[in-house]
Scaffold this motif. Structure first.
Motif, PDB file in Angstrom:
ATOM      1  N   ASP A 100       0.807  -1.220   0.000  1.00  0.00           N
ATOM      2  CA  ASP A 100       0.000   0.000   0.000  1.00  0.00           C
ATOM      3  C   ASP A 100       0.839   1.269   0.000  1.00  0.00           C
ATOM      4  N   ASP A 101       2.102   1.168   0.398  1.00  0.00           N
ATOM      5  CA  ASP A 101       2.972   2.344   0.539  1.00  0.00           C
ATOM      6  C   ASP A 101       4.063   2.287  -0.528  1.00  0.00           C
ATOM      7  N   ILE A 102       3.870   3.059  -1.616  1.00  0.00           N
ATOM      8  CA  ILE A 102       4.827   3.034  -2.726  1.00  0.00           C
ATOM      9  C   ILE A 102       6.192   3.529  -2.278  1.00  0.00           C
ATOM     10  N   ASP A 103       6.224   4.598  -1.506  1.00  0.00           N
ATOM     11  CA  ASP A 103       7.505   5.142  -1.044  1.00  0.00           C
ATOM     12  C   ASP A 103       8.284   4.106  -0.241  1.00  0.00           C
ATOM     13  N   ALA A 104       7.594   3.402   0.651  1.00  0.00           N
ATOM     14  CA  ALA A 104       8.254   2.383   1.464  1.00  0.00           C
ATOM     15  C   ALA A 104       8.738   1.221   0.603  1.00  0.00           C
ATOM     16  N   ALA A 105       7.916   0.849  -0.382  1.00  0.00           N
ATOM     17  CA  ALA A 105       8.290  -0.259  -1.270  1.00  0.00           C
ATOM     18  C   ALA A 105       9.526   0.102  -2.085  1.00  0.00           C
ATOM     19  N   GLU A 106       9.574   1.334  -2.581  1.00  0.00           N
ATOM     20  CA  GLU A 106      10.730   1.739  -3.390  1.00  0.00           C
ATOM     21  C   GLU A 106      11.980   1.902  -2.535  1.00  0.00           C
ATOM     22  N   LYS A 107      11.817   2.342  -1.323  1.00  0.00           N
ATOM     23  CA  LYS A 107      12.954   2.432  -0.408  1.00  0.00           C
ATOM     24  C   LYS A 107      13.522   1.049  -0.133  1.00  0.00           C
ATOM     25  N   ALA A 108      12.643   0.082   0.097  1.00  0.00           N
ATOM     26  CA  ALA A 108      13.088  -1.292   0.340  1.00  0.00           C
ATOM     27  C   ALA A 108      13.770  -1.866  -0.900  1.00  0.00           C
ATOM     28  N   PHE A 109      13.209  -1.581  -2.077  1.00  0.00           N
ATOM     29  CA  PHE A 109      13.793  -2.043  -3.340  1.00  0.00           C
ATOM     30  C   PHE A 109      15.225  -1.523  -3.482  1.00  0.00           C
ATOM     31  N   LEU A 110      15.405  -0.232  -3.259  1.00  0.00           N
ATOM     32  CA  LEU A 110      16.723   0.377  -3.410  1.00  0.00           C
ATOM     33  C   LEU A 110      17.713  -0.152  -2.379  1.00  0.00           C
ATOM     34  N   GLU A 111      17.259  -0.315  -1.160  1.00  0.00           N
ATOM     35  CA  GLU A 111      18.151  -0.810  -0.108  1.00  0.00           C
ATOM     36  C   GLU A 111      18.600  -2.244  -0.388  1.00  0.00           C
ATOM     37  N   GLU A 112      17.667  -3.078  -0.806  1.00  0.00           N
ATOM     38  CA  GLU A 112      18.019  -4.467  -1.093  1.00  0.00           C
ATOM     39  C   GLU A 112      18.892  -4.568  -2.346  1.00  0.00           C
ATOM     40  N   ALA A 113      18.616  -3.726  -3.334  1.00  0.00           N
ATOM     41  CA  ALA A 113      19.444  -3.728  -4.542  1.00  0.00           C
ATOM     42  C   ALA A 113      20.875  -3.315  -4.214  1.00  0.00           C
ATOM     43  N   THR A 114      21.016  -2.267  -3.411  1.00  0.00           N
ATOM     44  CA  THR A 114      22.343  -1.796  -3.023  1.00  0.00           C
ATOM     45  C   THR A 114      23.106  -2.887  -2.265  1.00  0.00           C
ATOM     46  N   ALA A 115      22.407  -3.614  -1.412  1.00  0.00           N
ATOM     47  CA  ALA A 115      23.043  -4.698  -0.658  1.00  0.00           C
ATOM     48  C   ALA A 115      23.582  -5.776  -1.589  1.00  0.00           C
ATOM     49  N   GLN A 116      23.006  -5.890  -2.790  1.00  0.00           N
ATOM     50  CA  GLN A 116      23.470  -6.878  -3.755  1.00  0.00           C
ATOM     51  C   GLN A 116      24.430  -6.279  -4.789  1.00  0.00           C
ATOM     52  N   GLY A 117      24.852  -5.034  -4.546  1.00  0.00           N
ATOM     53  CA  GLY A 117      25.806  -4.393  -5.448  1.00  0.00           C
ATOM     54  C   GLY A 117      25.199  -3.763  -6.670  1.00  0.00           C
ATOM     55  N   LEU A 118      23.875  -3.571  -6.671  1.00  0.00           N
ATOM     56  CA  LEU A 118      23.169  -2.920  -7.779  1.00  0.00           C
ATOM     57  C   LEU A 118      22.865  -1.488  -7.349  1.00  0.00           C
ATOM     58  N   THR A 119      23.642  -0.535  -7.815  1.00  0.00           N
ATOM     59  CA  THR A 119      23.560   0.829  -7.307  1.00  0.00           C
ATOM     60  C   THR A 119      23.167   1.816  -8.402  1.00  0.00           C
ATOM     61  N   GLY A 120      22.857   3.051  -7.961  1.00  0.00           N
ATOM     62  CA  GLY A 120      22.499   4.110  -8.901  1.00  0.00           C
ATOM     63  C   GLY A 120      21.111   3.976  -9.483  1.00  0.00           C
ATOM     64  N   LEU A 121      20.208   3.302  -8.792  1.00  0.00           N
ATOM     65  CA  LEU A 121      18.883   2.984  -9.333  1.00  0.00           C
ATOM     66  C   LEU A 121      17.788   3.974  -8.938  1.00  0.00           C
ATOM     67  N   LYS A 122      18.100   4.940  -8.120  1.00  0.00           N
ATOM     68  CA  LYS A 122      17.068   5.885  -7.710  1.00  0.00           C
ATOM     69  C   LYS A 122      16.669   6.785  -8.867  1.00  0.00           C
ATOM     70  N   GLY A 123      15.355   6.985  -9.046  1.00  0.00           N
ATOM     71  CA  GLY A 123      14.862   7.817 -10.136  1.00  0.00           C
ATOM     72  C   GLY A 123      15.214   9.278  -9.961  1.00  0.00           C
ATOM     73  N   HIS A 124      15.089  10.036 -11.033  1.00  0.00           N
ATOM     74  CA  HIS A 124      15.369  11.467 -10.990  1.00  0.00           C
ATOM     75  C   HIS A 124      14.432  12.153  -9.994  1.00  0.00           C
ATOM     76  N   ARG A 125      14.938  13.165  -9.345  1.00  0.00           N
ATOM     77  CA  ARG A 125      14.167  13.841  -8.278  1.00  0.00           C
ATOM     78  C   ARG A 125      12.846  14.404  -8.786  1.00  0.00           C
ATOM     79  N   SER A 126      12.764  14.738 -10.066  1.00  0.00           N
ATOM     80  CA  SER A 126      11.527  15.318 -10.598  1.00  0.00           C
ATOM     81  C   SER A 126      10.475  14.257 -10.914  1.00  0.00           C
ATOM     82  N   LEU A 127      10.884  13.004 -11.002  1.00  0.00           N
ATOM     83  CA  LEU A 127       9.972  11.944 -11.408  1.00  0.00           C
ATOM     84  C   LEU A 127       9.795  10.883 -10.334  1.00  0.00           C
ATOM     85  N   GLY A 128      10.834  10.681  -9.539  1.00  0.00           N
ATOM     86  CA  GLY A 128      10.772   9.655  -8.503  1.00  0.00           C
ATOM     87  C   GLY A 128      10.902   8.264  -9.075  1.00  0.00           C
ATOM     88  N   GLY A 129      10.560   7.271  -8.255  1.00  0.00           N
ATOM     89  CA  GLY A 129      10.582   5.896  -8.708  1.00  0.00           C
ATOM     90  C   GLY A 129      11.979   5.338  -8.878  1.00  0.00           C
TER      91      GLY A 129
END
Length: 427
Positions: free
Chosen positions: A371-400
């Motif tokens: 239900d919480d997109i922001d929380a889901a995307e934060k978890a996605f980014l954190e888990e990706a970074t833990a696996q060495g997949l970095t630089g995945l955060k969307g542009h500040r004007s678009l998010g995601g």
């Protein structure tokens, strides 16, 4: 502390560079060709520097099959600088053509012919237009800069994706709706919108030259998809791109321009005439003819940045005998891997742009798990970074999320990201 080999970087730019190119460059930075000086310490006026520039130009021409009647320039200021530079130069070229049309063979000071001069000024006031296809944040910024320099009366927004997409980018308007000027000084479009994940699938039909080779004057920003697919160079009057996505390091901007827009075929009007016509005079370092006459060395160019770009080009030519077409096959395969993984879970992920214009280079999507997109995307980014997949955060004007699929991202990196996307969806 992760090592370089532990990381796959998907940032939008500055982008990943091949490790072997960086290792070669590190040695050249200390001692280039056993000269006792690093490549960044040699004079930009030296034969050594000229050789680096000329070789990089030749290799770029080879990679992209650039015809002999085009010039390659190394400039500064990034793609954003070219928003201004293209306006200055192509507006000046329009004036030069109109001047010849009105003055004909009349020689001497144009002020000696006030009737003709006033006719020219009226033509500028009534006819000079620059067309923009606004399909994302960068083309929108380009149009704003054009208006800032020339004024709104000289700017024509021939298409604006937001007007038919609920105020948002994410589509390319159908060409039948474009309102192109009859004799525009240039038609600008951004071939790949880095922020919004929109890419032109092919060269626009309405901008193609006719059987006689004549057509609109087309200028394209290819900063984020150059060297990723074969392009019809002859359809363009100019192409520009920053080096920091697929070519090299931040610091140089490449312009590929048709020689017919350079002396001796055409020269920029005098500053006096441009001021009389109420048009801006370009800084001398932003004049294409200045760069061309001086082999890109009118002012101090970063030879080290050109050297790095040259090494990237040599690697591409070495790996792919069919040049950019070989890279295109790999780029397309990587993009398919990532998009297929996202599309497999429509209840978890939502791709932002319309499918018909999805960028192969900047894959933009939202994580809608829970239900919480922001929380889901934060978890996605954190888990990706833990696996060495970095630089995945969307542009500040678009998010995601935004995965930038530049040339230096290996196939294995795309596979790893696709596997992670699938695993996150099912966890």
């Amino acid at each position: 502390m992760p090592s370089r080999s532990d990381i796959t970087y998907f940032g939008a730019g500055p982008a990943l560079l091949p490790t072997d190119v960086l290792e070669e460059a590190a040695g050249a930075l200390l001692n280039y060709n056993a000269t006792g000086l690093g490549v960044a310490e040699h004079s930009h006026r030296s034969a050594l520097a000229a050789g680096i520039i000329n070789q990089a130009k030749a290799d770029l021409a080879s990679c992209l099959d650039i015809p002999d009647d085009y010039e390659i320039l190394f400039m500064q200021g990034g793609g954003t600088g070219q928003f201004s530079t293209s306006v200055y130069n192509f507006a000046g070229a329009w004036v030069a053509r109109k001047y010849k049309e009105i003055f004909g063979d009349v020689q001497g000071d144009p002020t000696d012919h006030p009737e003709l001069l006033n006719q020219l000024k009226q033509a500028v006031d009534d006819e000079l237009k620059i067309d923009y296809l606004v399909t994302g944040g960068w083309s929108q910024k380009a149009s704003v800069e054009g208006e800032r320099l020339l004024g709104s009366k000289h700017i024509n927004i021939a298409a604006d994706a937001r007007k038919t997409n609920g105020g948002k980018f994410g589509i390319i308007p159908d060409e039948s709706t474009w309102k192109l000027s009859e004799n525009a000084a240039l038609v600008y479009f951004c071939d790949n919108e880095t922020v919004d994940g929109v890419e032109f699938p092919t060269f626009p039909k309405s901008l193609e030259p006719g059987p006689d080779g004549k057509g609109p004057i087309v200028v394209a920003d290819m900063s984020s998809n150059i060297l990723t697919r074969k392009i019809p160079v002859r359809n363009f009057s100019a192409i520009f791109f920053g080096a920091q996505k697929n070519l090299g390091m931040t610091g140089i901007t490449v312009v590929v321009i048709k020689k017919s827009f350079l002396p001796p075929t055409i020269s920029q009007p005098s500053p006096t005439l441009m001021r009389y016509l109420g048009l801006p005079v370009p800084p001398i370092i932003f004049q294409y003819e200045t760069a061309a006459k001086n082999n890109s060395l009118y002012n101090t160019l970063s030879i080290f940045d050109v050297y790095v770009a040259g090494q990237v080009l040599k690697k591409l030519l070495r790996i792919y005998p069919n040049k950019v077409e070989g890279q295109q096959a790999v780029t397309d395969k990587k993009a398919r891997l990532i998009y297929d993984a996202i599309e497999a879970f429509p209840e978890i992920y939502k791709i932002i742009p319309n499918k018909a214009v999805r960028s192969r280079m900047n894959i933009c999507f939202r994580v809608t798990k829970g239900d919480d997109i922001d929380a889901a995307e934060k978890a996605f980014l954190e888990e990706a970074t833990a696996q060495g997949l970095t630089g995945l955060k969307g542009h500040r004007s678009l998010g995601g999320i935004r995965a930038s699929n530049y040339n230096s991202v290996p196939l294995e990196g795309a596979e790893k990201l696709a596997t992670f996307i699938r695993g996150f969806a099912t966890s």
